[in-house]
Design an enzyme around this catalytic site. Structure first.
Site, short mmCIF file in Angstrom:
data_model
loop_
_atom_site.label_atom_id
_atom_site.label_comp_id
_atom_site.label_asym_id
_atom_site.label_seq_id
_atom_site.Cartn_x
_atom_site.Cartn_y
_atom_site.Cartn_z
N CYS A 43 47.02 33.37 32.60
CA CYS A 43 47.21 32.35 31.57
C CYS A 43 47.68 31.03 32.18
O CYS A 43 48.40 31.02 33.17
CB CYS A 43 48.27 32.80 30.58
SG CYS A 43 47.91 34.39 29.83
N ARG A 84 41.88 29.52 36.97
CA ARG A 84 42.79 30.66 37.02
C ARG A 84 42.22 31.89 36.34
O ARG A 84 42.71 33.00 36.54
CB ARG A 84 44.12 30.29 36.33
CG ARG A 84 44.89 29.23 37.05
CD ARG A 84 45.95 28.62 36.17
NE ARG A 84 47.07 29.50 35.92
CZ ARG A 84 48.23 29.45 36.56
NH1 ARG A 84 48.42 28.54 37.49
NH2 ARG A 84 49.21 30.26 36.27
N TRP A 131 44.53 34.90 29.46
CA TRP A 131 43.89 36.02 30.16
C TRP A 131 44.50 37.26 29.53
O TRP A 131 45.69 37.55 29.70
CB TRP A 131 44.19 35.94 31.65
CG TRP A 131 43.47 36.95 32.46
CD1 TRP A 131 42.20 36.86 32.95
CD2 TRP A 131 43.98 38.22 32.92
NE1 TRP A 131 41.87 38.00 33.67
CE2 TRP A 131 42.95 38.85 33.67
CE3 TRP A 131 45.19 38.89 32.77
CZ2 TRP A 131 43.10 40.10 34.25
CZ3 TRP A 131 45.34 40.15 33.35
CH2 TRP A 131 44.29 40.73 34.08
N ASN A 135 52.80 32.68 29.40
CA ASN A 135 52.12 33.33 30.53
C ASN A 135 53.05 34.42 31.04
O ASN A 135 54.18 34.13 31.40
CB ASN A 135 51.84 32.29 31.62
CG ASN A 135 51.36 32.92 32.92
OD1 ASN A 135 50.86 34.04 32.93
ND2 ASN A 135 51.50 32.19 34.01
N GLY A 136 52.57 35.65 31.06
CA GLY A 136 53.42 36.75 31.55
C GLY A 136 53.34 37.93 30.61
O GLY A 136 52.41 38.04 29.80
N GLU A 194 36.46 43.41 52.77
CA GLU A 194 36.41 42.08 52.17
C GLU A 194 34.99 41.77 51.68
O GLU A 194 34.81 41.21 50.61
CB GLU A 194 36.92 41.04 53.18
CG GLU A 194 36.71 39.58 52.82
CD GLU A 194 37.42 39.14 51.55
OE1 GLU A 194 38.16 39.93 50.94
OE2 GLU A 194 37.19 37.99 51.14
N LYS A 216 34.13 40.88 47.87
CA LYS A 216 33.46 39.63 47.48
C LYS A 216 32.25 39.96 46.61
O LYS A 216 32.02 39.34 45.58
CB LYS A 216 32.96 38.84 48.70
CG LYS A 216 33.94 38.06 49.51
CD LYS A 216 34.49 36.81 48.86
CE LYS A 216 35.69 37.11 48.02
NZ LYS A 216 36.96 37.10 48.69
N GLU A 234 33.30 41.30 43.06
CA GLU A 234 33.96 40.41 42.11
C GLU A 234 33.05 39.32 41.56
O GLU A 234 33.23 38.91 40.42
CB GLU A 234 35.27 39.84 42.65
CG GLU A 234 35.18 38.90 43.81
CD GLU A 234 36.58 38.40 44.24
OE1 GLU A 234 36.70 38.00 45.40
OE2 GLU A 234 37.52 38.40 43.43
N HIS A 236 32.60 61.94 56.22
CA HIS A 236 33.63 62.82 55.66
C HIS A 236 33.56 62.82 54.13
O HIS A 236 34.53 63.18 53.47
CB HIS A 236 35.01 62.38 56.15
CG HIS A 236 35.14 62.49 57.64
ND1 HIS A 236 35.26 63.69 58.28
CD2 HIS A 236 35.09 61.55 58.61
CE1 HIS A 236 35.31 63.50 59.60
NE2 HIS A 236 35.20 62.19 59.82
N LYS A 248 42.55 33.80 39.01
CA LYS A 248 42.75 33.30 40.37
C LYS A 248 44.09 33.73 40.93
O LYS A 248 44.21 34.13 42.08
CB LYS A 248 42.63 31.76 40.36
CG LYS A 248 42.83 31.11 41.72
CD LYS A 248 41.68 31.42 42.66
CE LYS A 248 41.88 30.86 44.04
NZ LYS A 248 41.03 31.55 45.03
#
Ligand code: M6R
Length: 604
Positions: A2, A27, A74, A98-99, A476, A480, A483, A499, A599
């Site tokens: 948020c 964000r 968010w 926000n939170g 990574e 990438k 997402e 395995h 973000k």
């Protein structure tokens, strides 16, 4: 996560609040809203989806006034719809937050005589405050009393229809800054939100709350004592960022890397191959362990660094995912150096790990891109990435800057601990010095990788394999791709595949193998052949030597520039970024603001 913007003054605020919200879009959010306070009370507009939907709503039902608060949400508690979008109103109170208010269910139960109109945790704040006002408290006392009843993390902005032209603000766990103006005061989640409004910011500290009016502001600490906080002057470049001619911020940020790795390096290596002042403040010889904690991409940078510190400096390294760290009761020796690695410097779990280690008596440092962030302010020592604002949700230039800084620190540790001769250290410093050029050369593979992305884009699932320091690069690469393209992807240590996961390989399963021609090359190629024999479609990311030797075994092979094994992870990561980017563009996803992602993850 948020985002919050607030303005209190004498001119109208709505258009500028919307501008601030646009700056917070990076964000990540799924609904947005704005409330203003004017002569006829509190008014609000809210919309599901992007800010353009809020602008449409405002053009149908305009609102304006001299004070306002605005929010990008968010979703945490309750789906992203209009009823759950902020601001939330109760009686005379409007609030954005926000939170997470952890005890919201208890508060809701206590206030069961009141009518709630959303499923959010936030709405309880407005009701608590309105109850206190109804009980006869002044707005200021009611606000202070309300905060005492909240448990959890919050940054919040609140307005009261009490005839005063004021905004109340508070911070506990989630960042919030006051912007100082002339006849106006501002609030914002970060410097970007306030970039067009103010360059003089005050970052509220844990437990702080404040009252803002057109004439000024007063900050109070958690004991309600009036306090003064330092003013941070934001320099040009810290606040703003434009996309320029690039289609996406992510592409722009990928292409900035020849410059940003150098900008990072300047902090750690000085002229004539000496270590810079920042690096010199660390003493790796007096510690017996390095503890690196981070989330997501930053954690993969830390994983690469583990290989470096262990191999070159002979220093034991623990790398932990921050969300797991403090809850697994880690055994910490006070004789350890802790480094939090974070682009934003605000990631809730990484911040919690930093505080945990500080309390445990460790020496703490924060390697961050945002030097005004909470981690930078709370760690014993803040180390900058200097990558400039990263707007794309998918981290790219911050990752290579994290790697560059950590590589420099590993070299410093190697020298301090007497593990590297002066000559070898100088050779590796020269490798780092050549990084910018090699990154530029790596970017020349863009057109080739773009073609491969077309093949990858039809896949439902993909594997990324590597060995040694290429394992975190494979992780990574998979992150990438996931997402931004929404293709399921998993990174694996190449030797681990048989395995279990090899059971998933079937005809045409894409397997991206990251294997520069180093001492593990042949072993990785053997693993590559094992999956190729089972029908996998191999995309080999290597260098010219590797391409010559094994390119013919792959469906496609990319010769990234040859680099010393020390810096090869940084070079190979560029290929991963371009592959994910072009795959996402081929699929038409929202590259810079992928669905469901934020973000900076400021809640646990
Ligand atoms: O700001 P931070 O570096 O602490 O963020 C950590 C992660 O949230 C972040 O790297 C995330 O994984 C990115 N979206 C990856 O591209």
């Amino acid at each position: 996560m948020c985002g919050i913007v607030g303005i209190v003054g004498t001119e109208t605020v709505t258009a500028r609040l919307i501008d601030g919200l646009k700056r917070l879009e990076y964000r990540g959010y799924d609904s947005a809203g704005v409330a203003v306070l004017n002569g006829s009370g509190l008014k609000r507009a809210r919309a599901k989806g992007k800010i353009v939907a809020l602008i449409d709503e405002l053009s149908d039902n305009p609102i304006d006034g001299p004070a306002g608060i605005a929010h990008t949400r968010w979703a945490t508690h309750g789906e992203p719809n209009i009823a759950n979008a902020h601001p939330h109103f109760a009686g005379k109170v409007g609030v954005v937050h926000n939170g997470i208010i952890e005890n919201y269910q208890d508060i809701r139960a206590e206030l069961s005589h009141r009518t709630f109109t959303s499923e959010t945790d936030t709405e309880v704040i407005a009701h608590l405050m309105d109850e206190a006002l109804e009980a006869g408290q002044s707005s200021k006392d009611a606000f202070a009393a309300t905060l005492k009843k909240l448990r959890g993390a919050y940054a919040l902005a609140l307005m009261v229809d009490d005839g005063q032209n004021e905004i109340y603000a508070a911070r506990a766990g989630s960042p919030l800054a006051i912007g100082i103006g002339d006849g106006e005061m501002y609030l914002g989640s970060d410097a970007l939100a306030l970039a067009q409004l103010s360059r003089e910011l005050i970052y509220l500290e844990e437990g702080d709350w404040a009252v803002l009016s057109p004439k000024g502001f007063q900050v109070y600490d958690q004991n309600d004592k009036a306090v003064k906080r330092d003013v941070t002057v934001i320099t040009a470049g810290m606040g703003a960022s434009e996309k320029g001619d690039y289609d996406h911020y992510m592409l722009k940020e990928i292409y900035e890397q020849p410059i940003t790795v150098n900008a990072t390096l300047k902090n750690y290596l000085a002229e004539r191959d000496q270590f810079g002042d920042i690096a010199q403040k660390l003493d790796f010889n007096s510690v017996d362990r390095l503890v690196l904690t981070a989330c997501g991409t930053a954690c993969y940078a830390a994983e690469v660094a583990k290989y470096w510190f262990e191999q070159y400096a002979g220093l034991a390294v623990d790398v932990d995912i921050a969300s797991e760290f403090r809850y697994r009761h880690p055994v910490l020796s006070p004789n350890s150096q802790f480094i939090a690695v974070s682009q934003s410097g605000e990631t809730a779990d990484t911040l919690a790990a930093l505080r945990y280690c500080k309390d445990a008596g460790l020496k703490t440092a924060a390697l961050v891109n945002v030097m005004t962030s909470t981690m930078a302010r709370e760690a014993d020592m803040a180390m900058p990435l200097n990558a400039g604002p990263e707007i794309g949700v998918a981290s790219t230039k911050a990752f290579t800057s994290q790697l560059t800084a950590l590589a420099s620190l590993a070299l410093l540790a190697a020298v301090q601990r007497g593990k590297l001769s002066g000559e070898d250290a100088e050779k590796q410093m020269q490798n780092l010095g050549a990084l910018s050029l090699l990154v530029s050369t790596a970017l020349e593979q863009d057109t080739h990788i773009k073609k491969l992305a077309k093949d990858l884009s039809v896949a439902k699932s993909a594997f990324f394999l590597g060995r040694g320091a290429m394992v975190p690069i494979a992780f990574e690469g998979a992150l990438k791709l996931k997402e931004i393209s929404y293709i399921h992807a998993e990174g694996y240590a190449a030797g681990e595949l048989k395995h279990g996961p090899i059971a998933l390989i079937e005809k045409d399963t894409p397997v991206i193998v990251v294997a520069p021609h180093d001492r593990l090359f042949e072993k990785t190629v053997s693993n590559m052949q094992e999956v190729a024999a089972r029908g996998a479609r191999i995309f080999l990311f290597t260098d010219s030597e590797g391409h010559k030797e094994a390119g013919h075994m792959a469906f496609a092979s990319v010769a990234m520039p040859a680099a010393d094994p020390f810096i090869a992870p940084i070079i190979q990561s560029i290929g991963m970024q371009l592959l994910a980017y072009h795959t996402a563009v081929t699929l038409g996803t929202d590259v810079d603001q992928p669905r469901n992602l934020a973000k900076s993850v400021t809640v646990e």
